[in-house]
Design an enzyme around this catalytic site. Structure first.
Site, PDB file in Angstrom:
ATOM      1  CG  HIS A  13       1.759   0.811  -8.793  1.00 21.17           C
ATOM      2  ND1 HIS A  13       2.759   0.176  -9.479  1.00 21.17           N
ATOM      3  CD2 HIS A  13       0.601   0.240  -9.225  1.00 21.17           C
ATOM      4  CE1 HIS A  13       2.237  -0.750 -10.271  1.00 21.17           C
ATOM      5  NE2 HIS A  13       0.917  -0.737 -10.137  1.00 21.17           N
ATOM      6  CG  HIS A  15      -3.666  -0.476 -12.153  1.00 21.68           C
ATOM      7  ND1 HIS A  15      -3.031  -0.718 -13.353  1.00 21.68           N
ATOM      8  CD2 HIS A  15      -2.872  -1.017 -11.193  1.00 21.68           C
ATOM      9  CE1 HIS A  15      -1.914  -1.392 -13.131  1.00 21.68           C
ATOM     10  NE2 HIS A  15      -1.793  -1.579 -11.833  1.00 21.68           N
ATOM     11  CE  LYS A  99       4.577  -1.158 -14.336  1.00 20.86           C
ATOM     12  NZ  LYS A  99       4.277  -1.226 -12.912  1.00 20.86           N
ATOM     13  CG  HIS A 136       4.857  -6.137 -13.443  1.00 23.33           C
ATOM     14  ND1 HIS A 136       3.604  -6.027 -12.900  1.00 23.33           N
ATOM     15  CD2 HIS A 136       5.162  -7.449 -13.413  1.00 23.33           C
ATOM     16  CE1 HIS A 136       3.159  -7.227 -12.553  1.00 23.33           C
ATOM     17  NE2 HIS A 136       4.093  -8.114 -12.869  1.00 23.33           N
ATOM     18  CG  HIS A 174       3.660  -4.287  -7.870  1.00 26.56           C
ATOM     19  ND1 HIS A 174       4.573  -5.105  -8.477  1.00 26.56           N
ATOM     20  CD2 HIS A 174       2.947  -3.719  -8.867  1.00 26.56           C
ATOM     21  CE1 HIS A 174       4.403  -5.036  -9.778  1.00 26.56           C
ATOM     22  NE2 HIS A 174       3.433  -4.202 -10.052  1.00 26.56           N
TER      23      HIS A 174
HETATM   24  O1  DOR Z   1      -2.682  -7.533 -10.109  1.00 26.10           O
HETATM   25  C1  DOR Z   1      -2.399  -6.755 -10.989  1.00 26.10           C
HETATM   26  N1  DOR Z   1      -3.331  -6.043 -11.647  1.00 26.10           N
HETATM   27  N2  DOR Z   1      -1.108  -6.626 -11.339  1.00 26.10           N
HETATM   28  C2  DOR Z   1      -0.746  -5.905 -12.393  1.00 26.10           C
HETATM   29  O2  DOR Z   1       0.426  -5.835 -12.669  1.00 26.10           O
HETATM   30  C3  DOR Z   1      -1.748  -5.244 -13.247  1.00 26.10           C
HETATM   31  C4  DOR Z   1      -2.971  -4.985 -12.524  1.00 26.10           C
HETATM   32  C5  DOR Z   1      -4.136  -4.620 -13.422  1.00 26.10           C
HETATM   33  O3  DOR Z   1      -3.966  -3.756 -14.295  1.00 26.10           O
HETATM   34  O4  DOR Z   1      -5.223  -5.134 -13.208  1.00 26.10           O
HETATM   35 ZN    ZN Z   2      -0.124  -2.345 -10.895  1.00 30.69          ZN
END
Ligand code: DOR
Ligand code: ZN
Length: 348
Positions: A13, A15, A99, A136, A174
């Site tokens: 997981h 980003h 997702k 999520h 998470h």
């Molecule tokens: O803290 C987070 N940041 N939780 C999320 O679900 C998304 C992520 C983000 O894309 O910045």
């Molecule tokens: Zn995330």
């Protein structure tokens, strides 16, 4: 122990963002991990196989020379996702999960799902294709306390969904509470959970130590000490339902240090090192390899890597910031000590 060699891990997981931000953060993840499940919550969400294909190409083009890293793509579920799109994603081969963001739950989730009940055809298609649902898990119902959102979502929405689709593979991403640990541990086959380094290392006090600390703000938010302890016990347990997912989520410094700061902590610069700290604190470094390098691959029905990485016990100081396109990125532990270091292939 002064060094630890383990099979190359994967991040289930992360980003990676897009454009200049992608170029800034991808080298960190690619230096440590062989593969990563890439979140689809871009400002234009990755809702189709065609969009995932384009994003995958941009990630591959941004890889440092010589990197051996495979981005595992995901689709962003919306109220109008179709079963045909699931079939297309499965046939494409490079989409490894779909997702679910409850609409409004977090960053770029406005296009997320408002009613799980309307997506039965999509979940049935995922169930028969063996396409995992990546969740999520936070309720967005008005009035639910921010610290209770995970529990309410799991009990009221996810549990019934898992019963209605008994063959659907689900990753509760998470997880942050003792309740979620119990949920995953006691669930039917095909249900797993990922755990971030920050939720293993901190409780919610970190958000308020000496003042408000925006760089400890992520969603789901840090919880109580007893939750942290339950997560750590799950991570070191050797139970294959629990595996690594950093949720490294970079935001430009100004977007974090703001009157309305964004959720997300950047940990990719030291991901494996941070997990090593957590596992060492529980005297179970011997269980890190299963958590980081075996259980996720097995769940996603992908081969375990053949090569290895080595961590050495060595102090280093995380920089105050990294470049992030035209701005700066404040990493987790900025200016502070980290007690393990990846021996080879550390970040840029
Ligand atoms: O803290 C987070 N940041 N939780 C999320 O679900 C998304 C992520 C983000 O894309 O910045
Ligand atoms: Zn995330």
């Amino acid at each position: 122990m002064t060094s630890l060699t383990l099979r190359r891990p994967d991040d289930w997981h992360v980003h990676l963002r897009d454009g200049a931000a992608l170029a800034a953060v991808l080298p960190f993840t690619a230096a440590q991990f062989g593969r990563a499940i890439v979140m689809p919550n871009l400002s234009v969400p990755i809702t189709t196989t065609a969009l995932a294909e384009g994003y995958r190409s941009r990630i591959r083009a941004a890889l440092p020379k010589g990197a051996h890293f495979e981005p595992l793509m995901t689709l962003y579920l919306t109220d109008s996702t179709t079963a045909q799109e699931i079939d297309r994603a499965k046939a494409a081969g490079f989409v490894h999960g779909v997702k679910l963001y409850p609409a409004g739950a977090t960053t770029h989730s406005n296009a997320g799902v408002t009613d799980l009940g309307r997506l039965s055809g999509v979940f049935a298609a995922m169930e028969s294709a063996g396409m995992p649902l990546l969740v999520h898990g936070e309720s967005t119902a008005a009035g639910v306390d921010v610290f209770d959102r995970e529990q309410v979502f799991l009990d009221q929405e996810l549990a019934p969904l898992c019963t209605r689709f008994p063959g659907l593979k689900v990753v509760v991403e998470h997880i942050t509470t003792a309740h979620a640990v119990d949920f995953v541990r006691g669930a039917r086959a095909g249900i797993a959970g990922t755990i971030t380094p920050q939720h293993l290392l901190h409780n919610r006090n970190a958000l308020f130590t000496g003042g408000i600390r925006p760089h400890y703000y992520c969603l789901p938010i840090l919880k109580r000490e007893r939750d942290r302890q339950a997560l750590l016990a799950a991570a070191i347990s050797g139970n294959p339902r629990f595996f690594l997912g950093t949720d490294s989520a970079p935001h430009e410094r100004g977007a974090k240090e703001s009157a309305c700061g964004c959720a997300g902590m950047f940990t990719a610069h030291a991901a494996l090192e941070l997990y090593a700290e957590a596992f060492e604190s529980a005297a179970h470094l011997d269980r890190l390899e299963g958590f980081a390098s075996h259980f996720g691959a097995d769940f996603y029905a992908l081969p375990r890597h053949a090569d290895q990485v080595t961590l050495v016990k060595q102090n280093w100081t995380a920089p105050a910031t990294y470049g992030f396109g035209a701005g700066r990125l404040v990493p987790y532990r900025a200016g502070e000590n980290i007690s393990w270091r990846l021996a080879k292939g550390a970040g840029p």
